[in-house]
Design an enzyme around this catalytic site. Structure first.
Site, PDB file in Angstrom:
ATOM      1  NE  ARG A 160      82.159 -44.792  37.318  1.00 56.18           N
ATOM      2  CZ  ARG A 160      82.601 -44.786  36.060  1.00 56.18           C
ATOM      3  NH1 ARG A 160      83.872 -45.062  35.821  1.00 56.18           N
ATOM      4  NH2 ARG A 160      81.806 -44.506  35.052  1.00 56.18           N
ATOM      5  NE  ARG A 243      69.941 -45.298  30.050  1.00 56.95           N
ATOM      6  CZ  ARG A 243      70.353 -44.413  30.953  1.00 56.95           C
ATOM      7  NH1 ARG A 243      70.043 -44.609  32.243  1.00 56.95           N
ATOM      8  NH2 ARG A 243      71.064 -43.366  30.595  1.00 56.95           N
ATOM      9  CD  GLU A 272      64.047 -43.062  31.429  1.00 56.41           C
ATOM     10  OE1 GLU A 272      63.333 -42.630  32.339  1.00 56.41           O
ATOM     11  OE2 GLU A 272      64.853 -43.976  31.598  1.00 56.41           O
ATOM     12  CG  HIS A 290      65.702 -42.340  35.282  1.00 51.78           C
ATOM     13  ND1 HIS A 290      66.054 -42.721  34.013  1.00 51.78           N
ATOM     14  CD2 HIS A 290      66.874 -42.331  35.975  1.00 51.78           C
ATOM     15  CE1 HIS A 290      67.358 -42.935  33.933  1.00 51.78           C
ATOM     16  NE2 HIS A 290      67.870 -42.697  35.124  1.00 51.78           N
ATOM     17  N   GLY A 292      66.946 -42.313  40.402  1.00 55.19           N
ATOM     18  CA  GLY A 292      68.195 -42.820  40.943  1.00 55.19           C
ATOM     19  C   GLY A 292      69.258 -41.769  41.159  1.00 55.19           C
TER      20      GLY A 292
END
Length: 328
Positions: A160, A243, A272, A290, A292
């Site tokens: 997607r 990731r 992370e 992070h 997004g």
């Protein structure tokens, strides 16, 4: 007599309207502070909860699942990625896992394009120059970047988000290429104007921009390893909004320092973490924390998906966003 209200533990703060609705329907508890739960706190939450709402900072492995209480029957993850959860072990112990797919697609694709623009047009460098006292004014050869239109974009992972990136890239005049474990249907390829590469190596060697949009799984761990990174053209850049573990971060850092790769835009690092500290020193790297999926609209929609999954489960039905082993 009324049935017992489910005990729901959220490891972090959720959007206010989502928390309010959860508190109306269930016995809601939250972590002791708005920070990642310590391992012992997460273990205690799993011992007492009927439903746990974790996020990507909560690593729920086999050992923790072994300490879960008998009442824990659903892990309703706040987020689409579930690589931090041992889904197979959870399933073996009779614990369902759900996630929040779809809602982060557009936001993450927007951030991917933003990073591509930032790298090719050297936006962070220009900002830093304007904020310094060293700017000497405009000149014809100052801050020369690269034109976006006509550049070859290689998308690694055409789900997607990858397809949403492809649509945006085409609007900027980029040539769209992709590698995926399964080729898209011909009509989808035609709509996206995307060329499929069965060989990831061959695609990587020919692209101006590489975009990582595949999930982190055992098969994608360090998929962009040192050998594959060395196939990139020296003037190419790489962007990752998926990731951190998909890229060998240390190898990438070495190549960026040696200018064997022109630049990197990284919204994610290894689980992370702070990542390789040398990345922070490089002018050809754009690092983000992070971001997004970090839109107000997206966070609310994620919370509403969590709520729907828990409510459906509480009503005795299968959660609509149930995750099965091997799905990602």
């Amino acid at each position: 007599m009324p049935s017992r209200r489910l005990s729901v533990v959220a490891t972090r703060r959720l959007p206010d309207r989502v928390e309010a609705r959860l508190a109306e329907l269930f016995d809601l508890h939250r972590g002791p502070a708005d920070r990642p739960m310590r391992r012992e706190e997460l273990s205690e939450a799993m011992r007492v909860a009927d439903v746990l709402i974790p996020n990507l900072r909560d690593r729920i492995d086999q050992a923790l699942l072994g300490q879960a209480g008998e009442n824990l029957r659903l892990i309703a993850n706040f987020g689409a990625g579930v690589d931090h959860i041992d889904v197979a072990t959870a399933r073996q112990r009779g614990i369902l896992v759900s996630n929040t797919p779809d809602v982060v697609t557009d936001d993450t694709a927007d951030m991917t394009i933003a990073l591509i623009l930032a790298l090719l047009r050297r936006i962070p460098e220009g900002l830093a120059q304007m904020q310094s006292e060293d700017w000497e004014g405009w000149s014809p050869d100052a801050m020369l970047g690269a034109r976006v239109a006509g550049k070859r974009l290689g998308i690694l992972g055409m789900g997607r988000i990858g397809q949403a990136v492809a649509r945006r890239a085409a609007a900027f005049g980029m040539q769209v290429h992709y590698h995926n474990r399964r080729r898209l249907r011909e009509e989808t390829e035609a709509q996206l104007k995307a060329r499929y590469w069965e060989s990831l190596d061959q695609m990587v060697a020919r692209m101006d921009v590489i975009s990582i949009n595949c999930p982190h799984t055992p098969s994608t761990y360090h998929l962009m390893n040192a050998r594959r990174l060395k196939l990139m053209k020296p003037e190419a850049v790489i962007v990752n909004t998926s990731r951190g573990e998909v890229i060998d971060q240390n190898a990438l850092t070495r190549m960026l320092r040696a200018k064997e790769v022109a630049g990197a835009g990284l919204d994610v690092l290894n689980f992370e973490s702070d990542g390789n500290p040398r990345l922070r020193e490089l002018p050809n790297v754009v690092l983000l924390p992070h971001m997004g999926s970090a839109t107000r609209e997206g966070r609310v929609e994620m919370g509403e998906k969590v709520l729907i999954n828990i409510k459906t489960f509480a009503d005795g039905h299968r959660p609509p966003d149930l995750v099965l082993p091997g799905m990602y």
